[in-house]
Motif scaffolding. Structure first.
Motif, PDB file in Angstrom:
ATOM      1  N   UNK A   1       0.822  -1.171  -0.084  1.00 35.52           N
ATOM      2  CA  UNK A   1       0.167  -0.005   0.006  1.00 35.52           C
ATOM      3  C   UNK A   1       0.908   1.269  -0.084  1.00 35.52           C
ATOM      4  N   UNK A   2       1.756   1.276   1.054  1.00 34.66           N
ATOM      5  CA  UNK A   2       2.822   2.485   0.959  1.00 34.66           C
ATOM      6  C   UNK A   2       3.566   2.852  -0.025  1.00 34.66           C
ATOM      7  N   UNK A   3       4.136   1.464  -0.811  1.00 32.01           N
ATOM      8  CA  UNK A   3       5.350   1.826  -1.934  1.00 32.01           C
ATOM      9  C   UNK A   3       4.823   1.698  -3.287  1.00 32.01           C
ATOM     10  N   UNK A   4       3.241   1.216  -3.498  1.00 35.17           N
ATOM     11  CA  UNK A   4       2.875   0.837  -4.952  1.00 35.17           C
ATOM     12  C   UNK A   4       1.563   1.500  -4.964  1.00 35.17           C
ATOM     13  N   UNK A   5       0.554   1.253  -4.141  1.00 34.82           N
ATOM     14  CA  UNK A   5      -0.999   1.183  -4.505  1.00 34.82           C
ATOM     15  C   UNK A   5      -1.571   2.612  -3.959  1.00 34.82           C
ATOM     16  N   UNK A   6      -1.145   2.842  -2.754  1.00 39.22           N
ATOM     17  CA  UNK A   6      -2.034   4.048  -2.131  1.00 39.22           C
ATOM     18  C   UNK A   6      -1.496   5.454  -2.824  1.00 39.22           C
ATOM     19  N   UNK A   7      -2.411   6.039  -3.907  1.00 36.83           N
ATOM     20  CA  UNK A   7      -1.827   7.111  -4.510  1.00 36.83           C
ATOM     21  C   UNK A   7      -1.989   8.390  -3.482  1.00 36.83           C
ATOM     22  N   UNK A   8      -2.571   8.400  -2.680  1.00 31.99           N
ATOM     23  CA  UNK A   8      -2.779   9.492  -1.649  1.00 31.99           C
ATOM     24  C   UNK A   8      -1.374   9.544  -0.863  1.00 31.99           C
ATOM     25  N   UNK A   9      -1.033   8.345  -0.452  1.00 33.78           N
ATOM     26  CA  UNK A   9       0.130   8.112   0.315  1.00 33.78           C
ATOM     27  C   UNK A   9       1.703   8.548  -0.665  1.00 33.78           C
ATOM     28  N   UNK A  10       1.442   8.036  -1.616  1.00 36.12           N
ATOM     29  CA  UNK A  10       2.703   8.136  -2.580  1.00 36.12           C
ATOM     30  C   UNK A  10       2.700   9.715  -3.054  1.00 36.12           C
ATOM     31  N   UNK A  11       1.508  10.319  -3.356  1.00 34.76           N
ATOM     32  CA  UNK A  11       1.433  11.858  -3.657  1.00 34.76           C
ATOM     33  C   UNK A  11       1.948  12.555  -2.642  1.00 34.76           C
ATOM     34  N   UNK A  12       1.458  12.624  -1.364  1.00 29.01           N
ATOM     35  CA  UNK A  12       2.086  13.125  -0.285  1.00 29.01           C
ATOM     36  C   UNK A  12       3.424  12.981  -0.034  1.00 29.01           C
ATOM     37  N   UNK A  13       3.961  11.882   0.009  1.00 28.07           N
ATOM     38  CA  UNK A  13       5.458  11.479  -0.023  1.00 28.07           C
ATOM     39  C   UNK A  13       6.360  12.078  -1.039  1.00 28.07           C
ATOM     40  N   UNK A  14       5.656  12.121  -2.109  1.00 29.69           N
ATOM     41  CA  UNK A  14       6.368  13.155  -3.035  1.00 29.69           C
ATOM     42  C   UNK A  14       6.555  14.463  -3.080  1.00 29.69           C
ATOM     43  N   UNK A  15       5.497  14.925  -2.002  1.00 32.48           N
ATOM     44  CA  UNK A  15       5.487  16.443  -1.888  1.00 32.48           C
ATOM     45  C   UNK A  15       6.016  16.576  -0.541  1.00 32.48           C
ATOM     46  N   UNK A  16       6.947  15.606  -0.299  1.00 35.22           N
ATOM     47  CA  UNK A  16       7.877  15.996   1.066  1.00 35.22           C
ATOM     48  C   UNK A  16       7.448  15.477   2.346  1.00 35.22           C
ATOM     49  N   UNK A  17       6.170  15.100   2.562  1.00 36.51           N
ATOM     50  CA  UNK A  17       5.672  14.476   3.916  1.00 36.51           C
ATOM     51  C   UNK A  17       6.321  13.479   4.143  1.00 36.51           C
ATOM     52  N   UNK A  18       6.785  13.103   5.418  1.00 36.88           N
ATOM     53  CA  UNK A  18       7.264  11.875   5.828  1.00 36.88           C
ATOM     54  C   UNK A  18       6.278  11.230   6.256  1.00 36.88           C
ATOM     55  N   UNK A  19       6.048   9.881   5.648  1.00 33.32           N
ATOM     56  CA  UNK A  19       5.082   8.980   5.894  1.00 33.32           C
ATOM     57  C   UNK A  19       5.493   7.943   6.550  1.00 33.32           C
ATOM     58  N   UNK A  20       5.258   7.382   7.751  1.00 30.46           N
ATOM     59  CA  UNK A  20       5.750   5.919   8.286  1.00 30.46           C
ATOM     60  C   UNK A  20       4.298   5.488   8.483  1.00 30.46           C
ATOM     61  N   UNK A  21       4.768   3.857   8.493  1.00 26.67           N
ATOM     62  CA  UNK A  21       3.701   2.924   8.789  1.00 26.67           C
ATOM     63  C   UNK A  21       4.149   1.923   9.977  1.00 26.67           C
ATOM     64  N   UNK A  22       3.107   1.386  10.545  1.00 26.58           N
ATOM     65  CA  UNK A  22       3.449   0.187  11.355  1.00 26.58           C
ATOM     66  C   UNK A  22       1.924  -0.538  11.435  1.00 26.58           C
ATOM     67  N   UNK A  23       2.319  -1.668  12.154  1.00 26.63           N
ATOM     68  CA  UNK A  23       1.109  -2.667  12.117  1.00 26.63           C
ATOM     69  C   UNK A  23       1.100  -3.463  13.470  1.00 26.63           C
ATOM     70  N   UNK A  24      -0.053  -3.862  13.873  1.00 26.34           N
ATOM     71  CA  UNK A  24      -0.185  -4.821  14.894  1.00 26.34           C
ATOM     72  C   UNK A  24      -1.531  -5.917  14.487  1.00 26.34           C
ATOM     73  N   UNK A  25      -1.119  -7.114  14.831  1.00 28.35           N
ATOM     74  CA  UNK A  25      -1.851  -8.251  14.644  1.00 28.35           C
ATOM     75  C   UNK A  25      -2.740  -8.553  15.929  1.00 28.35           C
ATOM     76  N   UNK A  26      -3.851  -8.529  15.822  1.00 27.34           N
ATOM     77  CA  UNK A  26      -4.898  -9.059  17.032  1.00 27.34           C
ATOM     78  C   UNK A  26      -5.452 -10.416  16.623  1.00 27.34           C
ATOM     79  N   UNK A  27      -5.080 -11.495  17.294  1.00 26.80           N
ATOM     80  CA  UNK A  27      -5.651 -12.737  17.205  1.00 26.80           C
ATOM     81  C   UNK A  27      -6.804 -13.033  17.724  1.00 26.80           C
ATOM     82  N   UNK A  28      -7.888 -13.287  17.003  1.00 28.90           N
ATOM     83  CA  UNK A  28      -9.174 -13.546  17.575  1.00 28.90           C
ATOM     84  C   UNK A  28      -9.406 -15.002  18.175  1.00 28.90           C
ATOM     85  N   UNK A  29     -10.035 -15.131  19.101  1.00 29.57           N
ATOM     86  CA  UNK A  29     -10.282 -16.407  19.617  1.00 29.57           C
ATOM     87  C   UNK A  29     -11.268 -17.300  19.018  1.00 29.57           C
TER      88      UNK A  29
END
Length: 140
Positions: free
Chosen positions: A112-140
């Motif tokens: 998403x960050x590097x290839x598909x999200x046009x909003x993220x890529x556009x803002x990044x090219x405009x000089x916005x520092x965009x970072x991502x992380x994630x967590x996984x929650x296992x449902x029982x």
């Protein structure tokens, strides 16, 4: 893609997308607003979050991952001086499911960050520092 923005008095606007959906925008009280809608820059941030989350969910579904929920939490910093552009945005994804593979979740966020999200890529090219992380929650 098209949009129409109609001034509705004071600092209130109604934005209508080309697909026919409307959103109310309003400015802060110190600029004549009445807090009846999101601020325009909040809409930019929400658009980025929606674009990224859409990608992550679709990539995980295509990878046949058992995703049941995905939330994106965004935090942004803006420049002190006018124009008060975004300088930094962090996206934190909380992905819930049963038996999700971490490598697949990481791949979805990265794609998403590097290839598909046009909003993220556009803002990044405009000089916005965009970072991502994630967590996984296992449902029982």
């Amino acid at each position: 893609m098209k949009a129409r923005i109609q001034w509705a008095g004071e600092a209130l606007f109604v934005a209508e997308s080309g697909s026919g959906h409307a959103v109310v925008l309003d400015g802060p009280p110190e600029h004549g607003g009445r807090n009846l809608g999101a601020r325009p820059m909040e809409m930019v941030l929400m658009g980025l979050g929606g674009c990224s989350n859409f990608d992550v969910v679709n990539i995980l579904k295509k990878a046949r991952q058992p995703i049941e929920s995905c939330e994106a939490f965004l935090e942004a910093e803006r420049a002190e001086e006018e124009p008060k552009v975004f300088t930094r945005i962090h996206l934190h994804f909380v992905v819930k499911g049963r038996g999700l593979k971490e490598a697949q979740v990481k791949r979805a966020v990265d794609l998403s960050a590097e290839k598909y999200c046009s909003a993220s890529i556009m803002l990044g090219r405009a000089g916005v520092e965009i970072t991502h992380d994630y967590e996984i929650v296992e449902l029982g």
